[in-house]
Design a protein around this motif. Structure first.
Motif, PDB file in Angstrom:
ATOM      1  N   ALA A 191      40.355  28.594  32.837  1.00  0.00           N
ATOM      2  CA  ALA A 191      41.788  28.889  32.884  1.00  0.00           C
ATOM      3  C   ALA A 191      42.614  27.696  32.433  1.00  0.00           C
ATOM      4  CB  ALA A 191      42.197  29.304  34.300  1.00  0.00           C
ATOM      5  N   SER A 192      42.195  26.508  32.824  1.00  0.00           N
ATOM      6  CA  SER A 192      42.951  25.312  32.434  1.00  0.00           C
ATOM      7  C   SER A 192      42.897  25.094  30.931  1.00  0.00           C
ATOM      8  CB  SER A 192      42.414  24.080  33.170  1.00  0.00           C
ATOM      9  OG  SER A 192      41.097  23.762  32.755  1.00  0.00           O
ATOM     10  N   VAL A 193      41.758  25.412  30.327  1.00  0.00           N
ATOM     11  CA  VAL A 193      41.640  25.272  28.870  1.00  0.00           C
ATOM     12  C   VAL A 193      42.503  26.305  28.162  1.00  0.00           C
ATOM     13  CG1 VAL A 193      40.061  25.485  26.916  1.00  0.00           C
ATOM     14  CG2 VAL A 193      39.352  24.224  28.954  1.00  0.00           C
ATOM     15  N   ASN A 194      42.438  27.558  28.626  1.00  0.00           N
ATOM     16  CA  ASN A 194      43.159  28.640  27.959  1.00  0.00           C
ATOM     17  C   ASN A 194      44.664  28.548  28.150  1.00  0.00           C
ATOM     18  OD1 ASN A 194      40.760  29.734  27.037  1.00  0.00           O
ATOM     19  ND2 ASN A 194      40.551  31.166  28.736  1.00  0.00           N
ATOM     20  N   ARG A 195      45.124  28.217  29.346  1.00  0.00           N
ATOM     21  CA  ARG A 195      46.562  28.221  29.631  1.00  0.00           C
ATOM     22  C   ARG A 195      47.208  26.858  29.398  1.00  0.00           C
ATOM     23  NH1 ARG A 195      47.197  30.122  35.536  1.00  0.00           N
ATOM     24  NH2 ARG A 195      49.323  29.421  35.079  1.00  0.00           N
ATOM     25  N   GLY A 196      46.558  25.821  29.854  1.00  0.00           N
ATOM     26  CA  GLY A 196      47.155  24.493  29.716  1.00  0.00           C
ATOM     27  C   GLY A 196      46.671  23.720  28.524  1.00  0.00           C
ATOM     28  N   ALA A 197      45.670  24.283  27.792  1.00  0.00           N
ATOM     29  CA  ALA A 197      45.086  23.603  26.629  1.00  0.00           C
ATOM     30  C   ALA A 197      44.709  22.174  26.984  1.00  0.00           C
ATOM     31  CB  ALA A 197      46.053  23.637  25.449  1.00  0.00           C
ATOM     32  N   VAL A 198      43.891  22.028  28.046  1.00  0.00           N
ATOM     33  CA  VAL A 198      43.551  20.686  28.505  1.00  0.00           C
ATOM     34  C   VAL A 198      42.472  20.064  27.627  1.00  0.00           C
ATOM     35  CG1 VAL A 198      44.152  21.234  30.891  1.00  0.00           C
ATOM     36  CG2 VAL A 198      41.783  21.439  30.128  1.00  0.00           C
ATOM     37  N   PHE A 199      42.496  18.745  27.565  1.00  0.00           N
ATOM     38  CA  PHE A 199      41.542  17.982  26.780  1.00  0.00           C
ATOM     39  C   PHE A 199      40.247  17.768  27.562  1.00  0.00           C
ATOM     40  CE2 PHE A 199      40.039  13.651  25.537  1.00  0.00           C
ATOM     41  CZ  PHE A 199      39.656  13.942  24.227  1.00  0.00           C
ATOM     42  N   ARG A 200      40.386  17.486  28.854  1.00  0.00           N
ATOM     43  CA  ARG A 200      39.225  17.308  29.726  1.00  0.00           C
ATOM     44  C   ARG A 200      39.518  17.903  31.106  1.00  0.00           C
ATOM     45  NH1 ARG A 200      37.146  15.876  25.660  1.00  0.00           N
ATOM     46  NH2 ARG A 200      35.910  14.008  25.210  1.00  0.00           N
ATOM     47  N   PHE A 201      38.455  18.359  31.772  1.00  0.00           N
ATOM     48  CA  PHE A 201      38.550  18.829  33.158  1.00  0.00           C
ATOM     49  C   PHE A 201      37.608  17.947  33.967  1.00  0.00           C
ATOM     50  CE2 PHE A 201      37.533  21.301  36.854  1.00  0.00           C
ATOM     51  CZ  PHE A 201      38.680  22.026  37.136  1.00  0.00           C
ATOM     52  N   LEU A 202      38.175  17.065  34.806  1.00  0.00           N
ATOM     53  CA  LEU A 202      37.390  16.114  35.582  1.00  0.00           C
ATOM     54  C   LEU A 202      37.432  16.481  37.057  1.00  0.00           C
ATOM     55  CD1 LEU A 202      38.677  12.799  33.946  1.00  0.00           C
ATOM     56  CD2 LEU A 202      36.623  14.117  33.342  1.00  0.00           C
ATOM     57  N   THR A 203      36.368  16.180  37.759  1.00  0.00           N
ATOM     58  CA  THR A 203      36.311  16.477  39.189  1.00  0.00           C
ATOM     59  C   THR A 203      36.390  15.189  40.003  1.00  0.00           C
ATOM     60  OG1 THR A 203      33.887  16.465  39.097  1.00  0.00           O
ATOM     61  CG2 THR A 203      34.974  18.594  38.873  1.00  0.00           C
ATOM     62  N   LYS A 204      37.011  15.314  41.178  1.00  0.00           N
ATOM     63  CA  LYS A 204      37.104  14.188  42.107  1.00  0.00           C
ATOM     64  C   LYS A 204      35.861  14.157  42.986  1.00  0.00           C
ATOM     65  CE  LYS A 204      42.155  14.541  42.628  1.00  0.00           C
ATOM     66  NZ  LYS A 204      43.244  14.804  43.615  1.00  0.00           N
ATOM     67  N   PRO A 205      35.434  12.977  43.385  1.00  0.00           N
ATOM     68  CA  PRO A 205      35.921  11.658  42.941  1.00  0.00           C
ATOM     69  C   PRO A 205      35.360  11.333  41.559  1.00  0.00           C
ATOM     70  CG  PRO A 205      34.129  11.371  44.492  1.00  0.00           C
ATOM     71  CD  PRO A 205      34.379  12.857  44.421  1.00  0.00           C
ATOM     72  N   CYS A 206      36.217  10.816  40.692  1.00  0.00           N
ATOM     73  CA  CYS A 206      35.801  10.487  39.321  1.00  0.00           C
ATOM     74  C   CYS A 206      35.544   8.985  39.249  1.00  0.00           C
ATOM     75  CB  CYS A 206      36.897  10.878  38.337  1.00  0.00           C
ATOM     76  SG  CYS A 206      36.478  10.560  36.611  1.00  0.00           S
ATOM     77  N   PRO A 207      34.341   8.555  38.895  1.00  0.00           N
ATOM     78  CA  PRO A 207      34.045   7.125  38.811  1.00  0.00           C
ATOM     79  C   PRO A 207      35.047   6.428  37.891  1.00  0.00           C
ATOM     80  CG  PRO A 207      32.046   8.429  38.547  1.00  0.00           C
ATOM     81  CD  PRO A 207      33.190   9.387  38.516  1.00  0.00           C
ATOM     82  N   PRO A 208      35.523   5.249  38.271  1.00  0.00           N
ATOM     83  CA  PRO A 208      36.534   4.547  37.458  1.00  0.00           C
ATOM     84  C   PRO A 208      36.130   4.359  36.010  1.00  0.00           C
ATOM     85  CG  PRO A 208      36.285   3.487  39.590  1.00  0.00           C
ATOM     86  CD  PRO A 208      35.212   4.518  39.513  1.00  0.00           C
ATOM     87  N   GLU A 209      34.856   4.011  35.789  1.00  0.00           N
ATOM     88  CA  GLU A 209      34.434   3.781  34.411  1.00  0.00           C
ATOM     89  C   GLU A 209      34.486   5.067  33.575  1.00  0.00           C
ATOM     90  OE1 GLU A 209      30.783   4.328  37.025  1.00  0.00           O
ATOM     91  OE2 GLU A 209      32.670   3.196  37.074  1.00  0.00           O
ATOM     92  N   GLU A 210      34.179   6.206  34.229  1.00  0.00           N
ATOM     93  CA  GLU A 210      34.272   7.489  33.514  1.00  0.00           C
ATOM     94  C   GLU A 210      35.723   7.819  33.192  1.00  0.00           C
ATOM     95  OE1 GLU A 210      33.304  12.268  34.118  1.00  0.00           O
ATOM     96  OE2 GLU A 210      32.554  10.801  35.572  1.00  0.00           O
ATOM     97  N   LEU A 211      36.610   7.589  34.164  1.00  0.00           N
ATOM     98  CA  LEU A 211      38.027   7.874  33.951  1.00  0.00           C
ATOM     99  C   LEU A 211      38.596   6.997  32.833  1.00  0.00           C
ATOM    100  CD1 LEU A 211      40.591   9.348  34.720  1.00  0.00           C
ATOM    101  CD2 LEU A 211      40.964   7.659  36.537  1.00  0.00           C
ATOM    102  N   VAL A 212      38.234   5.724  32.835  1.00  0.00           N
ATOM    103  CA  VAL A 212      38.703   4.825  31.781  1.00  0.00           C
ATOM    104  C   VAL A 212      38.228   5.309  30.415  1.00  0.00           C
ATOM    105  CG1 VAL A 212      38.435   2.511  30.802  1.00  0.00           C
ATOM    106  CG2 VAL A 212      38.942   2.788  33.238  1.00  0.00           C
ATOM    107  N   GLY A 213      36.977   5.730  30.327  1.00  0.00           N
ATOM    108  CA  GLY A 213      36.447   6.228  29.053  1.00  0.00           C
ATOM    109  C   GLY A 213      37.177   7.468  28.572  1.00  0.00           C
ATOM    110  N   VAL A 214      37.458   8.381  29.506  1.00  0.00           N
ATOM    111  CA  VAL A 214      38.169   9.611  29.140  1.00  0.00           C
ATOM    112  C   VAL A 214      39.595   9.298  28.684  1.00  0.00           C
ATOM    113  CG1 VAL A 214      39.136  11.760  30.064  1.00  0.00           C
ATOM    114  CG2 VAL A 214      36.771  11.139  30.570  1.00  0.00           C
ATOM    115  N   LEU A 215      40.251   8.377  29.377  1.00  0.00           N
ATOM    116  CA  LEU A 215      41.620   8.012  28.988  1.00  0.00           C
ATOM    117  C   LEU A 215      41.642   7.384  27.597  1.00  0.00           C
ATOM    118  CD1 LEU A 215      43.023   6.559  32.342  1.00  0.00           C
ATOM    119  CD2 LEU A 215      43.530   8.777  31.306  1.00  0.00           C
TER     120      LEU A 215
END
Length: 285
Positions: free
Chosen positions: A91-115
């Motif tokens: 739903a987030s991809v179809n309606r919000g056209a999101v680039f990534r869907f991440l789940t909490k807790p998200c490791p800092p290094e993963e979040l930095v890479g995605v950003l």
């Protein structure tokens, strides 16, 4: 310009964590909840990336990112949620056209890479838009220059109706206006294929021979065919191609505006005063 990242979450401690962990690497802004997020879009933007929690009171993250998409279409959108079910991700991809869907807790290094990936994506989007804009501007300039050289009278006609077409379009709320303005600028492009004498006779009200009438009737299609292959000019080509068609529900509004402006200009060129020209148009089938 600094590429800013907006984090939206209804939990202040999570926002504080984002600021503490990321502000050395990125230009980060935060908003507590979706309502403050919408205010941040207006007051603290523009943003290259918007990261939103999914479950928030008043408005969920998908709905919030839909608003982001409407207000800042170039912003790359990311969902960061403690609820990682597949249906929600779809739903987030179809309606919000999101680039990534991440789940909490998200490791800092993963979040930095995605950003970093999101910022690269934003740069690509902006670069493509600027390339298209430059290509479009350059293409239009070349075409109008060619028209001015080959058939100055046709070029002058398109210049005369340009402001009138934009004013009529604004009054009728025809959007986007830039397409209508380009249609006015390029509506006589097909006249490059006309003998200058044919255009002169047409504008002066002289009778055209059957052959001249046939040639005259082809110029909108010639222009439309020239424009079809230029990026983002498909709708402009449709307006121009239909500019001589009788008004009707199947004729684009832009084409009807073009025809009205061109007919009005023709009446003025034949010596009628503006009020007389309008009266003449009202009696034209």
């Amino acid at each position: 310009m600094t590429e800013r990242i907006l984090f939206v979450d209804d939990e202040p401690n999570i926002l504080d964590t984002f600021l503490r962990n990321l502000r050395r690497a990125f230009d980060v802004a935060t908003a507590e909840g979706p309502e403050h997020g919408l205010l941040a879009l207006e007051g603290k933007g523009p943003f290259a990336v918007v990261v939103s929690d999914l479950r928030m009171p008043g408005m969920d993250g998908i709905t919030f990112l839909e608003h982001v998409r409407q207000r800042m279409p170039d912003a790359v959108r990311i969902i960061l949620s403690g609820h990682g079910d597949f249906a929600t991700a779809v739903a987030s991809v179809n309606r919000g056209a999101v680039f990534r869907f991440l789940t909490k807790p998200c490791p800092p290094e993963e979040l930095v890479g995605v950003l970093r990936d999101a910022l690269r994506q934003h740069r690509l989007v902006v670069a493509e838009r600027e390339l298209l804009r430059g290509t479009l501007r350059g293409s239009v300039q070349v075409l109008t220059d060619v028209l001015a050289l080959v058939n100055p009278e046709a070029f002058g006609r398109s210049e005369r109706i340009r402001d009138l077409v934009v004013k009529i379009g604004a009054r009728l709320d025809a959007k986007p206006l830039w397409q209508l303005e380009l249609a006015a600028m390029l509506c006589q492009l097909g006249c490059v294929a006309l003998p200058p004498e044919t255009l002169r006779k047409r504008l002066s009200g002289e009778a055209l021979s059957a052959e001249e009438q046939q040639i005259w009737g082809m110029h909108p299609e010639i222009a439309a065919n020239l424009l079809t292959n230029i990026p983002r000019l498909g709708e402009v080509a449709d307006m121009i191609g239909a500019q001589q068609m009788p008004p009707g529900p199947d004729v684009p509004l832009g084409a009807r505006i073009l025809r009205a402006a061109l007919d009005y200009d023709a009446e003025l060129r034949r010596g009628l005063a503006p009020v007389q020209a309008v009266a003449a148009l009202r009696t034209t089938p």
